[in-house]
Design a protein around this motif. Structure first.
Motif, PDB file in Angstrom:
ATOM      1  N   LYS A   1      37.081  45.939  40.776  1.00 46.74           N
ATOM      2  CA  LYS A   1      35.645  45.950  40.447  1.00 46.74           C
ATOM      3  C   LYS A   1      35.489  45.756  38.949  1.00 46.74           C
ATOM      4  N   PHE A   2      34.439  45.037  38.557  1.00 50.72           N
ATOM      5  CA  PHE A   2      34.233  44.735  37.139  1.00 50.72           C
ATOM      6  C   PHE A   2      32.963  45.400  36.639  1.00 50.72           C
ATOM      7  N   ASP A   3      33.068  46.108  35.510  1.00 51.67           N
ATOM      8  CA  ASP A   3      31.911  46.836  34.965  1.00 51.67           C
ATOM      9  C   ASP A   3      30.850  45.872  34.460  1.00 51.67           C
ATOM     10  N   ASN A   4      31.311  44.824  33.742  1.00 50.56           N
ATOM     11  CA  ASN A   4      30.360  43.874  33.164  1.00 50.56           C
ATOM     12  C   ASN A   4      30.773  42.467  33.572  1.00 50.56           C
ATOM     13  N   LEU A   5      30.190  41.984  34.654  1.00 52.49           N
ATOM     14  CA  LEU A   5      30.638  40.734  35.262  1.00 52.49           C
ATOM     15  C   LEU A   5      30.418  39.528  34.347  1.00 52.49           C
ATOM     16  N   ALA A   6      29.239  39.440  33.719  1.00 52.79           N
ATOM     17  CA  ALA A   6      28.947  38.292  32.852  1.00 52.79           C
ATOM     18  C   ALA A   6      29.945  38.232  31.698  1.00 52.79           C
ATOM     19  N   GLU A   7      30.258  39.397  31.141  1.00 55.86           N
ATOM     20  CA  GLU A   7      31.234  39.486  30.035  1.00 55.86           C
ATOM     21  C   GLU A   7      32.614  39.015  30.511  1.00 55.86           C
ATOM     22  N   GLU A   8      32.993  39.461  31.697  1.00 55.44           N
ATOM     23  CA  GLU A   8      34.309  39.110  32.274  1.00 55.44           C
ATOM     24  C   GLU A   8      34.409  37.594  32.501  1.00 55.44           C
TER      25      GLU A   8
ATOM     26  N   ILE B   1      39.707  35.073  37.918  1.00 52.91           N
ATOM     27  CA  ILE B   1      39.502  34.425  39.222  1.00 52.91           C
ATOM     28  C   ILE B   1      38.879  35.414  40.217  1.00 52.91           C
ATOM     29  N   PHE B   2      39.260  36.697  40.100  1.00 58.37           N
ATOM     30  CA  PHE B   2      38.701  37.709  41.016  1.00 58.37           C
ATOM     31  C   PHE B   2      37.276  38.091  40.602  1.00 58.37           C
ATOM     32  N   ALA B   3      36.985  37.916  39.306  1.00 58.93           N
ATOM     33  CA  ALA B   3      35.615  38.140  38.841  1.00 58.93           C
ATOM     34  C   ALA B   3      34.692  37.066  39.434  1.00 58.93           C
ATOM     35  N   ILE B   4      35.225  35.839  39.594  1.00 53.99           N
ATOM     36  CA  ILE B   4      34.423  34.758  40.204  1.00 53.99           C
ATOM     37  C   ILE B   4      34.104  35.122  41.663  1.00 53.99           C
ATOM     38  N   ALA B   5      35.094  35.692  42.367  1.00 60.59           N
ATOM     39  CA  ALA B   5      34.861  36.105  43.767  1.00 60.59           C
ATOM     40  C   ALA B   5      33.751  37.151  43.830  1.00 60.59           C
ATOM     41  N   GLU B   6      33.782  38.099  42.881  1.00 62.39           N
ATOM     42  CA  GLU B   6      32.743  39.142  42.881  1.00 62.39           C
ATOM     43  C   GLU B   6      31.374  38.547  42.519  1.00 62.39           C
ATOM     44  N   ALA B   7      31.395  37.555  41.625  1.00 64.71           N
ATOM     45  CA  ALA B   7      30.131  36.913  41.230  1.00 64.71           C
ATOM     46  C   ALA B   7      29.460  36.260  42.450  1.00 64.71           C
ATOM     47  N   PHE B   8      30.247  35.588  43.297  1.00 62.97           N
ATOM     48  CA  PHE B   8      29.675  35.007  44.521  1.00 62.97           C
ATOM     49  C   PHE B   8      29.119  36.105  45.421  1.00 62.97           C
ATOM     50  N   ASP B   9      29.843  37.232  45.499  1.00 63.13           N
ATOM     51  CA  ASP B   9      29.364  38.372  46.301  1.00 63.13           C
ATOM     52  C   ASP B   9      28.007  38.865  45.808  1.00 63.13           C
ATOM     53  N   LYS B  10      27.814  38.804  44.471  1.00 59.20           N
ATOM     54  CA  LYS B  10      26.574  39.334  43.889  1.00 59.20           C
ATOM     55  C   LYS B  10      25.469  38.281  43.848  1.00 59.20           C
TER      56      LYS B  10
END
Length: 595
Positions: free
Chosen positions: A409-416, A425-434
């Motif tokens: 899990k990422f605290d600050n997705l845009a920053e990541e 790459i896993f932050a991109i997966a979470e971004a699609f989820d959001k």
């Protein structure tokens, strides 16, 4: 072939470093194999005991000594070689060879540099010479000024304008490099870069442009072509060794590809390179503008990748070219086994780096123009979705492919996304989820929409799988498509059954159901060029995107499977390559088929 060459010294790369690792054991071993085939006596200098090239039976003489001019000169006195190979030991060997040339040591002992001349190497390594050389033929390079003092660095910054990238000349793995947006950042970076080299480069920043790479081969008769085209998933600003790399290029159209291929041949011919090299471009797809970032007149990590990806043994061929062969004399002309033409690919491959940053306290997880990764993997398949999912499982950091790593899990997705780390790459997966769109992720990451679209396909298919309540509800066509997109049985079970407890039981249930539907992978093969037995080529991969096997199934009771160690980690590296190779060779000697 040059008849006068009876004994050759090969420079190895020494101890493994971040930025210079097992790929140079591979290229050096290939070169030694090629020399041995010609009956040439070989001498190797490499203090790394864990490598294949320092094993018995590869070179005739091995010196476990530092790869430095002092020790190489001592070997010249004792061994009196006729020739020397500089391109097979990474930046270490290249820098050592340049020094031997400048100090007149090569002339003193009458040792001939085989393959690309030292002048050509210096034209690629010294930025001033490189830019002047490319200006002669009107090929664009980044606006760049080489400086040797802080004062000149500030003057250069003023004339080019921010943002800038600062780099050390003659450094390996992008050491001492970074981006700066103002004078304060420039001062910090330049001071750091000067600690690695007395010459630093102040260059225009092309951050966000695509990074495209070609492996190019040229022989003494000027027959020249690109063997492999590669594209970095990450835009410029992230070192190639830190980046996911895909071959062949995905997001360029035919016209753009042809433009860059022609520029590559023009540049390599003008630089006078004989053998193998790689050329890197920054490319702006919106304007079709380009810059040649660098040319490596040596084997590199990308060449090891390209050799395995295409089945074209670049190091082996480069060693033969260095001995004076031409490409039409390597392999069998007019057959797929000839080195004279580039191989064509009907599959995709990708390289994914592996970092081990959690083993260090307080280290920054950000990735950029200086390399931090310690290992990498290569995966092969018929679609980008398949290779990225397979690859992420191979590095052992995203156990469930692109989607399904819900523990991350990422605290600050845009920053990541805008400041990349090893977990991007896993932050991109979470971004699609959001609910982030492809456009929004592209704005934050500058990753080409072509790649993001493929990743979104995986995300969308995960949502589709989640609409089923039980594994047995999944129709055959849906199951097949999930497998084609690289989903493992484990992933499918996770999205459909969402089990809290016994994952292994669900995994087995999914596999049994898939087999009952008759959905099985087919075995495909990468053909190898210039190999002794082309029909027995050994690079195989499994895919659900094919109907028939490339090779027949042989029932063989006398066969043995050797398990390798996977991507390098800190604490597990080239020594296990050495162990596996020795195990396989021994099995073969005892009459076993080795896998």
């Amino acid at each position: 072939m040059q008849k006068s060459i009876k004994k050759v010294l090969v420079l190895g790369s020494g101890a493994l470093k971040i930025g210079q690792a097992g790929e140079f054991d591979y290229s050096g071993s290939q070169a030694l194999k090629a020399l041995k085939e010609e009956g040439i006596k070989t001498v190797l200098i490499n203090p790394n005991i864990a490598t294949i090239q320092t094993s018995e039976g590869i070179a005739d003489q091995v010196y476990f000594l530092p790869v430095t001019p002092y020790f190489v000169e001592e070997i010249f006195k004792k061994e009196q070689p006729d020739g020397i190979l500089l391109a097979f030991g990474g930046q270490t060997a290249l820098n050592c060879g340049t020094e031997l040339y400048n100090k007149g040591i090569l002339d003193k002992y009458n040792v001939k540099v085989l393959g690309t001349s030292v002048e050509a190497i210096m034209n690629t390594e010294d930025r001033d010479l490189f830019v002047k050389k490319l200006n002669e033929i009107g090929v664009k390079t980044p606006k760049s000024i080489a400086v040797e003092s802080m004062e000149d660095a500030f003057k250069a910054a003023e004339s080019i304008g921010y943002p800038l990238i600062i780099r050390s000349a003659y450094a390996l793995g992008g050491m001492g490099s970074g981006f700066c947006y103002n004078e304060k950042e420039l001062k910090e970076l330049a001071e750091n870069a000067f600690s690695y080299s007395n010459q630093i480069l102040v260059e225009e920043s092309l951050k966000g442009w695509k990074e495209i790479e070609f492996e190019v081969i040229r022989d003494k008769n000027d027959h020249c072509f690109t063997v492999a085209s590669m594209e970095n998933f990450d835009p410029l600003g992230i070192h190639t060794g830190e980046s996911i790399v895909v071959a062949p290029t995905c997001s360029l159209d035919e016209k753009e590809l042809a433009l860059l291929q022609e520029l590559s041949k023009k540049t390599i011919r003008h630089l006078g390179i004989v053998g193998e090299c790689n050329i890197q471009y920054a490319f702006n797809s919106e304007t079709d503008d380009y810059r040649v970032i660098e040319v490596n007149a040596r084997l590199s990590r990308s060449s090891a990748l390209a050799s395995k990806a295409t089945g074209y043994p670049l190091a082996f061929v480069a060693a033969k070219l260095a001995l004076g062969y031409s490409l039409d004399q390597i392999g069998e002309m007019g057959t797929p086994n000839s080195a004279y033409v580039a191989p064509s690919l009907d599959y995709y491959i990708c390289k994914i780096p592996r970092w081990d940053l959690n083993k260090f306290a307080g280290v920054s997880r950000l990735i950029g123009s200086s390399m931090k990764s310690v290992g990498e993997i290569m995966s092969i398949g018929k679609s980008f979705e398949e290779i990225i999912q397979k690859g992420l499982r191979m590095i052992g950091q995203g156990m469930h492919g692109f989607v399904g790593n819900s523990d991350l899990k990422f605290d600050n997705l845009a920053e990541e996304l805008s400041h990349p780390t090893d977990m991007r790459i896993f932050a991109i997966a979470e971004a699609f989820d959001k609910g982030y769109t492809i456009e929004k992720i592209h704005d934050l990451t500058k990753i080409d929409p072509w790649f993001l679209g493929k990743l979104k396909n995986i995300h969308d298919y995960k949502l589709k799988l989640q609409t089923y309540d039980h594994i047995e509800d999944i129709p055959a066509d849906v199951m097949l498509e999930a497998k084609r997109l690289g989903f493992s049985d484990f992933q499918i079970a996770r999205f459909v059954e969402n089990p809290q407890g016994n994952m292994e039981a669900e995994n087995i249930r999914t596999r049994n159901y898939r087999k009952k539907l008759g959905i099985l992978p087919s075995v495909k093969r990468i053909n190898t060029v210039a190999s002794e037995h082309p029909e027995l080529t050994n690079y195989l991969y499994l895919t659900y995107d094919g109907s028939d096997h490339d090779i027949p199934y042989y029932k063989n009771d006398k066969s043995v499977v050797v398990l390798g160690s996977g991507a390098y980690r800190i604490g597990s590296s080239v020594e296990f390559d050495w162990c596996s190779v020795n195990a396989v060779q021994t099995a073969r000697k005892l009459g076993y088929k080795s896998i």
